[in-house]
Design a protein around this motif. Structure first.
Motif, PDB file in Angstrom:
ATOM      1  N   ILE A  87       0.854  -1.187   0.000  1.00  0.00           N
ATOM      2  CA  ILE A  87       0.000   0.000   0.000  1.00  0.00           C
ATOM      3  C   ILE A  87       0.890   1.237   0.000  1.00  0.00           C
ATOM      4  CG2 ILE A  87      -1.707   1.301   1.314  1.00  0.00           C
ATOM      5  CD1 ILE A  87      -2.730  -1.374   2.373  1.00  0.00           C
ATOM      6  N   GLU A  88       0.674   2.076  -0.992  1.00  0.00           N
ATOM      7  CA  GLU A  88       1.430   3.320  -1.086  1.00  0.00           C
ATOM      8  C   GLU A  88       0.532   4.478  -0.680  1.00  0.00           C
ATOM      9  OE1 GLU A  88       3.385   3.953  -4.839  1.00  0.00           O
ATOM     10  OE2 GLU A  88       3.619   1.806  -5.132  1.00  0.00           O
ATOM     11  N   VAL A  89       1.154   5.584  -0.298  1.00  0.00           N
ATOM     12  CA  VAL A  89       0.395   6.798   0.001  1.00  0.00           C
ATOM     13  C   VAL A  89       0.629   7.749  -1.167  1.00  0.00           C
ATOM     14  CG1 VAL A  89       0.082   8.725   1.580  1.00  0.00           C
ATOM     15  CG2 VAL A  89       0.660   6.483   2.483  1.00  0.00           C
ATOM     16  N   LYS A  90      -0.428   8.005  -1.925  1.00  0.00           N
ATOM     17  CA  LYS A  90      -0.359   8.925  -3.061  1.00  0.00           C
ATOM     18  C   LYS A  90      -0.788  10.302  -2.571  1.00  0.00           C
ATOM     19  CE  LYS A  90       0.188   5.592  -6.175  1.00  0.00           C
ATOM     20  NZ  LYS A  90       1.123   5.511  -7.257  1.00  0.00           N
ATOM     21  N   GLU A  91      -0.199  11.345  -3.146  1.00  0.00           N
ATOM     22  CA  GLU A  91      -0.524  12.701  -2.697  1.00  0.00           C
ATOM     23  C   GLU A  91      -1.176  13.502  -3.815  1.00  0.00           C
ATOM     24  OE1 GLU A  91       1.551  16.395  -0.279  1.00  0.00           O
ATOM     25  OE2 GLU A  91       2.831  14.980  -1.355  1.00  0.00           O
ATOM     26  N   ILE A  92      -2.231  14.208  -3.464  1.00  0.00           N
ATOM     27  CA  ILE A  92      -2.920  15.113  -4.389  1.00  0.00           C
ATOM     28  C   ILE A  92      -2.836  16.499  -3.770  1.00  0.00           C
ATOM     29  CG2 ILE A  92      -5.176  15.774  -5.303  1.00  0.00           C
ATOM     30  CD1 ILE A  92      -4.185  13.416  -6.754  1.00  0.00           C
ATOM     31  N   LYS A  93      -2.389  17.470  -4.573  1.00  0.00           N
ATOM     32  CA  LYS A  93      -2.253  18.839  -4.062  1.00  0.00           C
ATOM     33  C   LYS A  93      -3.367  19.719  -4.621  1.00  0.00           C
ATOM     34  CE  LYS A  93       2.662  18.578  -3.288  1.00  0.00           C
ATOM     35  NZ  LYS A  93       3.979  19.096  -3.550  1.00  0.00           N
ATOM     36  N   LEU A  94      -4.027  20.451  -3.738  1.00  0.00           N
ATOM     37  CA  LEU A  94      -5.109  21.355  -4.114  1.00  0.00           C
ATOM     38  C   LEU A  94      -4.796  22.763  -3.630  1.00  0.00           C
ATOM     39  CD1 LEU A  94      -8.140  19.176  -2.925  1.00  0.00           C
ATOM     40  CD2 LEU A  94      -7.259  19.356  -5.234  1.00  0.00           C
ATOM     41  N   ARG A  95      -5.599  23.719  -4.081  1.00  0.00           N
ATOM     42  CA  ARG A  95      -5.510  25.109  -3.620  1.00  0.00           C
ATOM     43  C   ARG A  95      -6.886  25.514  -3.108  1.00  0.00           C
ATOM     44  NH1 ARG A  95      -2.013  28.611  -5.739  1.00  0.00           N
ATOM     45  NH2 ARG A  95      -2.745  29.768  -3.947  1.00  0.00           N
ATOM     46  N   PRO A  96      -6.967  26.492  -2.210  1.00  0.00           N
ATOM     47  CA  PRO A  96      -8.270  26.887  -1.664  1.00  0.00           C
ATOM     48  C   PRO A  96      -9.223  27.439  -2.730  1.00  0.00           C
ATOM     49  CG  PRO A  96      -6.490  27.877  -0.400  1.00  0.00           C
ATOM     50  CD  PRO A  96      -5.867  27.178  -1.552  1.00  0.00           C
ATOM     51  N   ALA A  97      -8.696  28.115  -3.749  1.00  0.00           N
ATOM     52  CA  ALA A  97      -9.561  28.723  -4.768  1.00  0.00           C
ATOM     53  C   ALA A  97      -9.528  27.888  -6.046  1.00  0.00           C
ATOM     54  CB  ALA A  97      -9.103  30.144  -5.055  1.00  0.00           C
ATOM     55  N   ILE A  98      -9.745  26.575  -5.921  1.00  0.00           N
ATOM     56  CA  ILE A  98      -9.666  25.685  -7.086  1.00  0.00           C
ATOM     57  C   ILE A  98     -10.959  25.785  -7.898  1.00  0.00           C
ATOM     58  CG2 ILE A  98     -10.535  23.680  -5.798  1.00  0.00           C
ATOM     59  CD1 ILE A  98      -8.499  21.991  -7.430  1.00  0.00           C
ATOM     60  N   GLU A  99     -10.803  25.809  -9.214  1.00  0.00           N
ATOM     61  CA  GLU A  99     -11.957  25.887 -10.102  1.00  0.00           C
ATOM     62  C   GLU A  99     -12.599  24.507 -10.252  1.00  0.00           C
ATOM     63  OE1 GLU A  99     -13.381  28.568 -11.520  1.00  0.00           O
ATOM     64  OE2 GLU A  99     -11.940  29.804 -10.418  1.00  0.00           O
ATOM     65  N   GLN A 100     -13.839  24.468 -10.715  1.00  0.00           N
ATOM     66  CA  GLN A 100     -14.618  23.229 -10.795  1.00  0.00           C
ATOM     67  C   GLN A 100     -13.940  22.164 -11.661  1.00  0.00           C
ATOM     68  OE1 GLN A 100     -17.371  22.305  -9.047  1.00  0.00           O
ATOM     69  NE2 GLN A 100     -17.071  20.308 -10.015  1.00  0.00           N
ATOM     70  N   HIS A 101     -13.488  22.526 -12.855  1.00  0.00           N
ATOM     71  CA  HIS A 101     -12.889  21.535 -13.752  1.00  0.00           C
ATOM     72  C   HIS A 101     -11.611  20.959 -13.156  1.00  0.00           C
ATOM     73  CE1 HIS A 101     -11.755  19.395 -17.329  1.00  0.00           C
ATOM     74  NE2 HIS A 101     -10.584  20.008 -17.321  1.00  0.00           N
ATOM     75  N   ASP A 102     -10.771  21.836 -12.592  1.00  0.00           N
ATOM     76  CA  ASP A 102      -9.529  21.367 -11.977  1.00  0.00           C
ATOM     77  C   ASP A 102      -9.844  20.418 -10.825  1.00  0.00           C
ATOM     78  OD1 ASP A 102      -8.140  22.981 -13.731  1.00  0.00           O
ATOM     79  OD2 ASP A 102      -8.020  24.670 -12.325  1.00  0.00           O
ATOM     80  N   TYR A 103     -10.860  20.752 -10.057  1.00  0.00           N
ATOM     81  CA  TYR A 103     -11.293  19.916  -8.936  1.00  0.00           C
ATOM     82  C   TYR A 103     -11.729  18.537  -9.449  1.00  0.00           C
ATOM     83  CZ  TYR A 103     -14.146  18.229  -5.054  1.00  0.00           C
ATOM     84  OH  TYR A 103     -14.680  17.466  -4.058  1.00  0.00           O
ATOM     85  N   ASP A 104     -12.502  18.518 -10.548  1.00  0.00           N
ATOM     86  CA  ASP A 104     -12.978  17.250 -11.111  1.00  0.00           C
ATOM     87  C   ASP A 104     -11.816  16.370 -11.570  1.00  0.00           C
ATOM     88  OD1 ASP A 104     -15.565  18.077 -10.638  1.00  0.00           O
ATOM     89  OD2 ASP A 104     -15.911  18.770 -12.711  1.00  0.00           O
ATOM     90  N   VAL A 105     -10.822  16.988 -12.191  1.00  0.00           N
ATOM     91  CA  VAL A 105      -9.645  16.240 -12.656  1.00  0.00           C
ATOM     92  C   VAL A 105      -8.932  15.604 -11.459  1.00  0.00           C
ATOM     93  CG1 VAL A 105      -7.361  16.471 -13.704  1.00  0.00           C
ATOM     94  CG2 VAL A 105      -9.339  17.584 -14.745  1.00  0.00           C
ATOM     95  N   LYS A 106      -8.740  16.381 -10.408  1.00  0.00           N
ATOM     96  CA  LYS A 106      -8.071  15.874  -9.205  1.00  0.00           C
ATOM     97  C   LYS A 106      -8.883  14.740  -8.574  1.00  0.00           C
ATOM     98  CE  LYS A 106      -4.655  18.950  -8.918  1.00  0.00           C
ATOM     99  NZ  LYS A 106      -3.243  18.627  -8.865  1.00  0.00           N
ATOM    100  N   MET A 107     -10.206  14.880  -8.552  1.00  0.00           N
ATOM    101  CA  MET A 107     -11.060  13.855  -7.953  1.00  0.00           C
ATOM    102  C   MET A 107     -11.007  12.548  -8.742  1.00  0.00           C
ATOM    103  SD  MET A 107     -12.058  14.953  -5.156  1.00  0.00           S
ATOM    104  CE  MET A 107     -13.205  13.680  -4.709  1.00  0.00           C
ATOM    105  N   ARG A 108     -10.876  12.638 -10.074  1.00  0.00           N
ATOM    106  CA  ARG A 108     -10.729  11.424 -10.880  1.00  0.00           C
ATOM    107  C   ARG A 108      -9.449  10.692 -10.482  1.00  0.00           C
ATOM    108  NH1 ARG A 108     -12.965  14.168 -15.317  1.00  0.00           N
ATOM    109  NH2 ARG A 108     -10.916  14.703 -16.159  1.00  0.00           N
ATOM    110  N   ALA A 109      -8.380  11.456 -10.286  1.00  0.00           N
ATOM    111  CA  ALA A 109      -7.106  10.854  -9.882  1.00  0.00           C
ATOM    112  C   ALA A 109      -7.235  10.207  -8.503  1.00  0.00           C
ATOM    113  CB  ALA A 109      -6.005  11.908  -9.871  1.00  0.00           C
ATOM    114  N   VAL A 110      -7.911  10.891  -7.568  1.00  0.00           N
ATOM    115  CA  VAL A 110      -8.109  10.346  -6.221  1.00  0.00           C
ATOM    116  C   VAL A 110      -8.866   9.027  -6.298  1.00  0.00           C
ATOM    117  CG1 VAL A 110      -9.338  10.706  -4.043  1.00  0.00           C
ATOM    118  CG2 VAL A 110      -7.986  12.559  -5.013  1.00  0.00           C
ATOM    119  N   ARG A 111      -9.933   8.981  -7.079  1.00  0.00           N
ATOM    120  CA  ARG A 111     -10.732   7.754  -7.206  1.00  0.00           C
ATOM    121  C   ARG A 111      -9.900   6.608  -7.792  1.00  0.00           C
ATOM    122  NH1 ARG A 111     -15.183  11.337  -7.830  1.00  0.00           N
ATOM    123  NH2 ARG A 111     -16.766  10.826  -6.279  1.00  0.00           N
TER     124      ARG A 111
END
Length: 172
Positions: A87-111
């Motif tokens: 089991i590895e720990v993968k990291e996703i980096k976000l910003r407080p003012a993230i736009e909807q599309h960028d958020y969706d892309v990050k969420m796909r990676a998280v899933r």
């Protein structure tokens, strides 16, 4: 200089007990034999006498082909190692003012990471004056948690580490 230490079970003349409980080549319990008699039985069928349970009283020895025994034990060990998942720990980096599309892309990676069985560390970095609005960051991480819902188990709830807010999730 000491003789080299042999790993694995004792075989044939390496067995030190005087009496042994003998299991024949078919796997039937034959009874308690003197070591010499047990060795004679093994050589009579052209196989080895292997001490399979040295701590028993008397030790249990089995008549079998030692080379094949070692081969199958190695094969079992390799198979167990192959089935192991690291089991590895993968990291996703976000910003407080993230736009909807960028958020969706990050969420796909998280899933995708969670489906592969890895843990995910979501890091939200604050820069400059954003530090004054940590509540916005907390809302973004709450949104991540809510969007994933029952898919994840929160291992570490959001907390500040310097200029970053960090949350760790694992798959259910």
């Amino acid at each position: 200089m000491a003789p080299p230490v042999k790993d694995g079970p004792r075989v044939n003349n390496d067995i030190t007990a005087r009496l042994v409980r003998l299991v024949d080549a078919e796997g039937n319990m034959s009874g308690v034999y003197k070591l010499d008699d047990a060795l004679r039985e093994a050589s009579g069928v052209g196989l080895d006498l292997v001490e399979v349970s040295p701590n028993a009283e008397p030790p249990v020895c089995k008549i079998l082909d030692y080379g094949r025994f070692k081969y199958e034990a190695q094969k079992k060990k390799n198979e167990a190692r192959k089935k192991q998942k690291i089991i590895e720990v993968k990291e996703i980096k976000l910003r407080p003012a993230i736009e909807q599309h960028d958020y969706d892309v990050k969420m796909r990676a998280v899933r995708k990471f969670l489906e592969e069985g890895d843990k995910v560390k979501v890091t939200l970095r604050f820069r400059g004056r954003e530090m004054a609005h940590q509540d916005l960051g907390a809302k973004v991480l709450a949104r991540v948690r809510d969007d994933l819902g029952e898919e994840v188990k929160i291992e570490q709830s959001p907390r500040m580490e310097g200029r970053q807010m960090v949350m760790v999730m694992a798959p259910r």
